[in-house]
Design a protein around this motif. Structure first.
Motif, PDB file in Angstrom:
ATOM      1  N   THR A  40       0.814  -1.211   0.000  1.00 59.95           N
ATOM      2  CA  THR A  40       0.000   0.000   0.000  1.00 59.95           C
ATOM      3  C   THR A  40       0.853   1.269   0.000  1.00 59.95           C
ATOM      4  OG1 THR A  40      -1.725  -1.179   1.225  1.00 59.95           O
ATOM      5  CG2 THR A  40      -1.847   1.224   1.223  1.00 59.95           C
ATOM      6  N   ALA A  41       1.997   1.232   0.702  1.00 62.31           N
ATOM      7  CA  ALA A  41       2.794   2.449   0.895  1.00 62.31           C
ATOM      8  C   ALA A  41       3.994   2.564  -0.046  1.00 62.31           C
ATOM      9  CB  ALA A  41       3.284   2.518   2.344  1.00 62.31           C
ATOM     10  N   PHE A  46       7.996   8.129   1.534  1.00 64.07           N
ATOM     11  CA  PHE A  46       8.764   7.278   2.440  1.00 64.07           C
ATOM     12  C   PHE A  46       9.058   5.929   1.769  1.00 64.07           C
ATOM     13  CE2 PHE A  46       9.627   4.411   5.916  1.00 64.07           C
ATOM     14  CZ  PHE A  46      10.216   5.195   6.896  1.00 64.07           C
ATOM     15  N   GLY A  47       8.056   5.357   1.115  1.00 65.10           N
ATOM     16  CA  GLY A  47       8.241   4.071   0.452  1.00 65.10           C
ATOM     17  C   GLY A  47       9.270   4.128  -0.661  1.00 65.10           C
ATOM     18  N   PHE A  50      12.918   4.393   0.836  1.00 61.42           N
ATOM     19  CA  PHE A  50      13.467   3.164   1.396  1.00 61.42           C
ATOM     20  C   PHE A  50      13.168   1.944   0.520  1.00 61.42           C
ATOM     21  CE2 PHE A  50      13.130   6.023   5.074  1.00 61.42           C
ATOM     22  CZ  PHE A  50      14.448   5.990   5.505  1.00 61.42           C
ATOM     23  N   HIS A  51      12.843   2.195  -0.763  1.00 59.88           N
ATOM     24  CA  HIS A  51      12.761   1.148  -1.788  1.00 59.88           C
ATOM     25  C   HIS A  51      11.820   0.013  -1.401  1.00 59.88           C
ATOM     26  CE1 HIS A  51      16.153   3.261  -3.557  1.00 59.88           C
ATOM     27  NE2 HIS A  51      16.813   3.137  -2.409  1.00 59.88           N
ATOM     28  N   PHE A  52      10.602   0.401  -1.027  1.00 65.24           N
ATOM     29  CA  PHE A  52       9.609  -0.611  -0.664  1.00 65.24           C
ATOM     30  C   PHE A  52       9.342  -1.588  -1.813  1.00 65.24           C
ATOM     31  CE2 PHE A  52       6.975   1.191   3.132  1.00 65.24           C
ATOM     32  CZ  PHE A  52       8.148   1.410   3.841  1.00 65.24           C
ATOM     33  N   GLN A  53       9.464  -1.101  -3.066  1.00 66.62           N
ATOM     34  CA  GLN A  53       9.174  -1.972  -4.198  1.00 66.62           C
ATOM     35  C   GLN A  53      10.152  -3.138  -4.287  1.00 66.62           C
ATOM     36  OE1 GLN A  53      10.435   1.043  -4.419  1.00 66.62           O
ATOM     37  NE2 GLN A  53      12.124   1.088  -5.886  1.00 66.62           N
ATOM     38  N   GLU A  54      11.275  -3.036  -3.599  1.00 62.58           N
ATOM     39  CA  GLU A  54      12.274  -4.112  -3.627  1.00 62.58           C
ATOM     40  C   GLU A  54      12.129  -5.065  -2.440  1.00 62.58           C
ATOM     41  OE1 GLU A  54      16.096  -2.256  -3.768  1.00 62.58           O
ATOM     42  OE2 GLU A  54      15.619  -1.074  -5.565  1.00 62.58           O
ATOM     43  N   GLU A  84       0.631  18.349   3.127  1.00 65.14           N
ATOM     44  CA  GLU A  84       1.137  17.437   2.100  1.00 65.14           C
ATOM     45  C   GLU A  84       0.502  16.059   2.281  1.00 65.14           C
ATOM     46  OE1 GLU A  84       5.282  17.266   0.835  1.00 65.14           O
ATOM     47  OE2 GLU A  84       5.713  18.877   2.254  1.00 65.14           O
ATOM     48  N   GLN A  85       0.284  15.369   1.178  1.00 66.16           N
ATOM     49  CA  GLN A  85      -0.263  14.021   1.226  1.00 66.16           C
ATOM     50  C   GLN A  85       0.706  13.051   0.548  1.00 66.16           C
ATOM     51  OE1 GLN A  85      -2.820  13.270   3.048  1.00 66.16           O
ATOM     52  NE2 GLN A  85      -3.555  15.353   3.436  1.00 66.16           N
ATOM     53  N   ASN A  86       0.455  11.769   0.755  1.00 68.65           N
ATOM     54  CA  ASN A  86       1.278  10.711   0.170  1.00 68.65           C
ATOM     55  C   ASN A  86       2.731  10.786   0.642  1.00 68.65           C
ATOM     56  OD1 ASN A  86       1.080   8.365  -1.510  1.00 68.65           O
ATOM     57  ND2 ASN A  86       2.345   9.403  -3.035  1.00 68.65           N
ATOM     58  N   VAL A  87       2.915  11.263   1.852  1.00 70.38           N
ATOM     59  CA  VAL A  87       4.269  11.357   2.419  1.00 70.38           C
ATOM     60  C   VAL A  87       4.665  10.038   3.051  1.00 70.38           C
ATOM     61  CG1 VAL A  87       5.758  12.564   4.065  1.00 70.38           C
ATOM     62  CG2 VAL A  87       3.980  13.823   2.823  1.00 70.38           C
ATOM     63  N   ILE A  88       3.854   9.559   3.984  1.00 64.22           N
ATOM     64  CA  ILE A  88       4.152   8.295   4.669  1.00 64.22           C
ATOM     65  C   ILE A  88       3.049   7.254   4.473  1.00 64.22           C
ATOM     66  CG2 ILE A  88       5.692   9.236   6.440  1.00 64.22           C
ATOM     67  CD1 ILE A  88       3.291   9.516   8.289  1.00 64.22           C
ATOM     68  N   TRP A  89       1.884   7.717   3.956  1.00 59.65           N
ATOM     69  CA  TRP A  89       0.739   6.818   3.728  1.00 59.65           C
ATOM     70  C   TRP A  89      -0.081   7.411   2.587  1.00 59.65           C
ATOM     71  CZ3 TRP A  89       0.146   2.025   4.891  1.00 59.65           C
ATOM     72  CH2 TRP A  89      -1.105   1.420   4.805  1.00 59.65           C
ATOM     73  N   PRO A  90      -0.638   6.567   1.699  1.00 58.61           N
ATOM     74  CA  PRO A  90      -1.244   7.105   0.474  1.00 58.61           C
ATOM     75  C   PRO A  90      -2.614   7.744   0.639  1.00 58.61           C
ATOM     76  CG  PRO A  90      -1.357   4.708   0.486  1.00 58.61           C
ATOM     77  CD  PRO A  90      -0.509   5.101   1.652  1.00 58.61           C
ATOM     78  N   THR A  91      -3.427   7.285   1.600  1.00 60.04           N
ATOM     79  CA  THR A  91      -4.751   7.896   1.737  1.00 60.04           C
ATOM     80  C   THR A  91      -4.638   9.222   2.491  1.00 60.04           C
ATOM     81  OG1 THR A  91      -5.179   6.606   3.731  1.00 60.04           O
ATOM     82  CG2 THR A  91      -5.977   5.699   1.661  1.00 60.04           C
ATOM     83  N   GLU A  92      -5.648  10.074   2.301  1.00 62.29           N
ATOM     84  CA  GLU A  92      -5.593  11.423   2.856  1.00 62.29           C
ATOM     85  C   GLU A  92      -5.618  11.389   4.386  1.00 62.29           C
ATOM     86  OE1 GLU A  92      -7.726  15.758   2.143  1.00 62.29           O
ATOM     87  OE2 GLU A  92      -8.884  13.912   1.819  1.00 62.29           O
TER      88      GLU A  92
END
Length: 506
Positions: A40-41, A46-47, A50-54, A84-92
């Motif tokens: 989700t993140a 942030f994601g 820190f390369h969450f996709q990997e 700001e949005q989508n900084v540490i979590w995608p939903t508002e």
């Protein structure tokens, strides 16, 4: 109301199957939570950083994402609070839970996402009721109203949209509850969310004493203040003369043990139940699920992934961190959480000891820092040291050592306080001025302490003993701890050290 009680009891029993699922399959459930959080993140700032996709495994996560305390998360949270949005979590994120601060901040502001509200805090409240219904199948809980004692909230001035808010976690939850829950609770939302506590207690007393209250939910401190005020208005000997159908107090935030006797005096009924929850600004973590045990069940499907640091590793620059499946019974652990509001490997500051593994049950064992949190004030060592430093500077005094502990409510008519023992190298000329400065400095430094001290409603002014020279050294010598790194804890949530020092003065 009997039909409604029967229907609601049936509704809440239906959740028990899901609770049993994570009790029987805890690691599988936590694994699902982990991968859902990462997925989700992964496109948040942030994601990406820190390369969450990997990340393909917990080992990847532990290697790529550092441990964070509040000061390290604060730059991200500040951006969220600025709109700001989508900084540490995608939903508002438009809500922030406010709690007592850290060394650098008077208050902490914890993001509360829509998922945190629905899948964590609201779900925790439902599960609390489900487990209560299971333990007490003859309950008449839903025939009456729940008295909820919460804080207040306000517009977040950092976000120019005026569509962002912060407040006590109880207020955040209460403001967002669905309508059917609002119907089942008292007092009115207008009164429940008032910020001025003296007027609030008075209004709550007037409103709620007219209701059929069957349950209370809140912090013991304010519950006692409210109950005493209602008894005073009604001329009652105990609160059952006002609320004869009261059957349970759902409590949290502070240790309940020191309050139990007073509650039994205020509510003298063998049918009265007490149920603990572990619900913090950062999330809902545990519920007392057994009627005959004070252990808390770790709630594993609330969108929170848990990790644990053995306390012997706490001061390490590279501490060993364990996932849930590697914890051991009886050991003291600091808890890390990654949540569906964008806290990542976050140190919440609490320590726990597990009493059971199948299912995972635990007890809160303390804090990673010395503290006093007897009344929900959350005073940490940094607060106390800074308050004393400022008081000393203003009075041209210097200290050798100090310690402080709570004075719990003393009987039905008593109030709580903090009791200090301070040994000076150079004592202040005006002792009362020093005490006043210490108290006021603490109020400036810690918003929760300030709230409890408001008009002496929950906490009276501090009691300060000016110790004779050498007292602390004598205590250490008597324990065989003189020298080295040995010292008396500056703050303690029990009175052991204070009582021993006071005896030595006599």
């Amino acid at each position: 109301m009997e039909v409604l009680n029967t229907f609601m009891t049936w509704i809440f029993r239906n959740r028990l199957g899901q609770i049993e699922n994570f009790m029987e399959h805890p690691i599988d459930v936590q694994r699902e939570i982990f991968f859902e959080l990462i997925k989700t993140a992964k496109k948040t700032d942030f994601g990406k950083k820190f390369h969450f996709q990997e990340i393909r495994s917990y080992a990847d996560f532990a290697r790529q994402v550092p441990i964070h305390d509040y000061e390290q998360m604060k730059p991200y949270i500040d951006r969220c609070m600025s709109g700001e949005q989508n900084v540490i979590w995608p939903t508002e994120i438009t809500w922030f839970s406010k709690s007592s601060g850290t060394t650098g901040s008077r208050s902490k502001f914890i993001p509360v996402s829509p998922e945190t509200l629905e899948e964590c805090h609201f779900k925790g409240g439902k599960d609390m009721l489900s487990l209560y219904v299971r333990n007490y199948p003859d309950t008449k809980l839903f025939s009456g109203k729940s008295l909820t004692i919460g804080g207040s909230y306000q517009v977040n001035p950092l976000d120019g949209t005026k569509n962002s808010f912060y407040g006590d976690v109880s207020a955040v939850i209460m403001q967002n509850l669905p309508m059917w829950v609002q119907f089942a609770r008292t007092p009115s939302l207008e009164v429940a969310l008032m910020s001025e506590w003296e007027s609030k207690i008075e209004r709550m007393a007037i409103e709620t004493m007219q209701e059929n209250v069957s349950s209370i939910a809140g912090v013991p401190t304010w519950a006692i203040v409210l109950i005493k005020r209602i008894m005073e208005i009604k001329g009652a000997d105990n609160i059952l003369q006002v609320w004869p159908n009261l059957e349970v107090f759902f409590h949290g935030a502070v240790a309940f043990g020191p309050y139990r006797q007073l509650f039994e005096e205020l509510i003298p009924s063998p049918r009265m139940h007490y149920m603990e929850t572990y619900n913090a600004s950062e999330g809902f973590f545990g519920i007392q699920d057994q009627a005959d045990s004070e252990d808390l069940l770790l709630m594993l499907d609330y969108g929170i992934f848990y990790e644990f640091i053995p306390m012997e590793e706490w001061e390490s620059d590279d501490p060993k961190v364990l996932p849930l499946q590697e914890i051991e019974l009886g050991k003291n652990y600091a808890m890390l959480i990654s949540t569906n509001a964008g806290l990542w490997r976050y140190k919440i500051g609490d320590t726990v000891k597990f009493t059971s593994i199948r299912p995972y049950r635990f007890r809160i064992s303390g804090r990673t820092k010395h503290f006093i949190n007897a009344f929900g004030e959350e005073v940490i060592v940094e607060n106390a040291e800074k308050a004393i430093e400022l008081a000393c500077a203003a009075t041209n005094s210097t200290i050798v050592n100090f310690t402080a502990a709570p004075v719990y409510f003393e009987g039905v008519s008593g109030k709580g306080a903090h009791e200090w023992i301070i040994e000076f190298e150079t004592a202040p000329e005006d002792r009362e001025e020093f005490i006043s400065l210490l108290d006021n400095n603490l109020r400036d430094l810690n918003s929760d302490y300030d709230a409890k001290r408001y008009k002496d409603m929950a906490l009276s002014a501090p009691r300060v003993h000016f110790a004779e020279s050498g007292l602390f050294e004598s205590w250490l010598r008597s324990k065989g701890k003189l020298g080295g790194q040995n010292k008396i804890p500056r703050l303690s949530n029990n009175r052991d050290f204070v009582e021993e020092l006071l005896k030595m003065r006599n």
